[in-house]
Design an enzyme around this catalytic site. Structure first.
Site, short mmCIF file in Angstrom:
data_model
loop_
_atom_site.label_atom_id
_atom_site.label_comp_id
_atom_site.label_asym_id
_atom_site.label_seq_id
_atom_site.Cartn_x
_atom_site.Cartn_y
_atom_site.Cartn_z
N TYR A 197 1.73 6.72 10.81
CA TYR A 197 2.76 7.63 11.32
C TYR A 197 2.25 9.08 11.33
O TYR A 197 2.79 9.92 12.02
CB TYR A 197 3.99 7.60 10.39
N GLY A 198 1.22 9.32 10.52
CA GLY A 198 0.82 10.70 10.21
C GLY A 198 0.34 11.54 11.36
O GLY A 198 0.23 12.75 11.23
N GLU A 235 -5.72 1.51 5.83
CA GLU A 235 -5.07 0.35 6.48
C GLU A 235 -6.12 -0.65 7.00
O GLU A 235 -5.89 -1.85 7.00
CB GLU A 235 -4.19 0.82 7.65
N ASP A 252 7.77 1.54 4.23
CA ASP A 252 6.63 2.43 4.46
C ASP A 252 6.07 2.13 5.85
O ASP A 252 6.35 1.08 6.43
CB ASP A 252 5.54 2.21 3.39
N SER A 253 5.25 3.05 6.34
CA SER A 253 4.60 2.81 7.62
C SER A 253 3.60 1.66 7.51
O SER A 253 3.21 1.09 8.52
CB SER A 253 3.86 4.07 8.08
N CYS A 292 0.76 11.36 -0.11
CA CYS A 292 0.86 10.23 0.81
C CYS A 292 0.77 8.99 -0.06
O CYS A 292 -0.13 8.91 -0.92
CB CYS A 292 -0.29 10.27 1.82
N THR A 293 1.69 8.05 0.14
CA THR A 293 1.71 6.90 -0.78
C THR A 293 0.52 5.96 -0.58
O THR A 293 0.30 5.07 -1.40
CB THR A 293 3.04 6.13 -0.66
N HIS A 294 -0.23 6.15 0.49
CA HIS A 294 -1.46 5.37 0.64
C HIS A 294 -2.55 5.87 -0.32
O HIS A 294 -3.43 5.10 -0.72
CB HIS A 294 -2.02 5.49 2.06
N CYS A 332 7.24 6.67 1.89
CA CYS A 332 6.29 7.25 2.85
C CYS A 332 6.58 8.74 2.91
O CYS A 332 7.70 9.14 3.27
CB CYS A 332 6.52 6.61 4.22
N ASN A 333 5.61 9.53 2.54
CA ASN A 333 5.82 10.98 2.56
C ASN A 333 6.02 11.51 3.95
O ASN A 333 6.79 12.44 4.17
CB ASN A 333 4.60 11.69 1.98
N THR A 334 5.27 10.93 4.90
CA THR A 334 5.36 11.44 6.26
C THR A 334 6.78 11.28 6.78
O THR A 334 7.37 12.24 7.29
CB THR A 334 4.35 10.68 7.15
N1 DGL Z 1 2.18 6.18 3.26
C1 DGL Z 1 2.50 7.14 4.31
C2 DGL Z 1 2.75 8.50 3.65
O1 DGL Z 1 3.09 8.51 2.48
C3 DGL Z 1 1.43 7.10 5.34
C4 DGL Z 1 1.78 7.79 6.58
C5 DGL Z 1 1.08 7.28 7.80
O2 DGL Z 1 1.36 6.16 8.21
O3 DGL Z 1 0.27 8.05 8.34
O4 DGL Z 1 2.66 9.55 4.25
#
Ligand code: DGL
Length: 271
Positions: A39-40, A162, A7-8, A194-196, A70-72
């Site tokens: 990453y978003g 974060e 993940d990011s 988003c997994t966050h 990570c969805n992004t």
């Molecule tokens: N957990 C990432 C997701 O699912 C976060 C992306 C990010 O770092 O912005 O999109």
């Protein structure tokens, strides 16, 4: 048995926690690219390059299968990674498709033409890059017809999570949830794309209401992973040790991981 989870940052821990609960004999090497998160708001090329670099670290540690939690990265880079970059003896899977298969009542690998499904409208909360990519709508359109998607980019929310700033996360979710409800007052399904976001699911419930059906990835991805592993045992690495890596400062990340997900683990630096 080992797989890699990438993940990011900390969001992938929501998937990791479910893997621990549902597939306890599976060892996981986790990598959070915290130094480059979020990453978003990055460009597609940056997301692609950073994701490949992270996955390579996990391949180098013996993982044959890596889940991009990570969805992004899944939305923006996975297709290109699968088509152009992954060596033939390795596999990279994302978190997007299992969720869409669930919503559209499909089995894994069912590539039959799109059809009508029970759900008629979906509210999607995701990072700006995920929303801009329109990957959710694209993958949904391959499987279902007549489903309206109302998307809400949640700029700044991953940063707040974060940073462990739950006060800011609360204020942002208040704004985003109300903005979305004005456009789609009664969503049948809300997707935390988003997994966050499952780390602050209680805040989404607070502003969307208890009666709203909120879907997130961890459970669904784990079911899909379990199924995949049973069909592809050759893609499981043979180490028996779970450990956590970060591109950021391990001590700092450990504190935030504990605060947000309740897991007490040691992170090691990849540098
Ligand atoms: N957990 C990432 C997701 O699912 C976060 C992306 C990010 O770092 O912005 O999109």
């Amino acid at each position: 048995m080992t797989i890699g989870v990438f993940d990011s940052g900390l969001g992938g821990l929501t998937v990791l926690l479910k893997i621990r609960e549902k597939i306890p004999n599976l060892s996981v090497i986790y990598l959070g690219d915290n130094d480059n998160a979020p990453y978003g708001t990055r460009s597609p090329q940056e997301i692609y390059d950073m994701t490949c670099k992270g996955i390579q670290v996990l391949f180098d540690r013996g993982c044959k299968l890596v889940i991009i939690a990570c969805n992004t990265a899944s939305a923006v880079a996975l297709r290109k990674i699968q088509e152009e970059w992954v060596p033939p003896d390795r596999r990279v899977l994302g978190v997007f498709v299992p969720l869409i298969e669930k919503i559209t009542e499909r089995e894994w690998g069912d590539n039959s033409p799109p059809r009508k499904v029970a759900v008629k409208n979906i509210a999607l909360f995701a990072t700006p890059s995920t929303v801009t990519s329109r990957a959710f709508e694209r993958e949904l359109g391959f499987r279902a017809i007549g489903v309206k998607v109302e998307s809400q980019p949640c700029d700044g929310l991953v940063d707040a999570i974060e940073m462990g700033d739950l006060y800011l996360a609360d204020k942002l979710i208040d704004t985003y949830a109300n903005g979305l409800l004005e456009r789609l007052p009664d969503p049948e399904v809300v997707v935390l794309g988003c997994t966050h976001y499952p780390l602050v699911k209680n805040l989404f419930t607070k502003y969307l209401g208890n009666q709203t059906k909120i879907l997130d990835h961890p459970d669904i991805v784990c079911e899909s992973l379990k199924d995949y592993i049973s069909r592809h045992p050759d893609k499981i690495g043979d180490q028996n040790k779970s450990y956590f890596l970060t591109s950021g400062d391990p001590k700092n990340i450990e504190g935030k991981a504990l605060q947000l997900s309740g897991i007490k683990v040691s992170f090691n630096s990849i540098i």
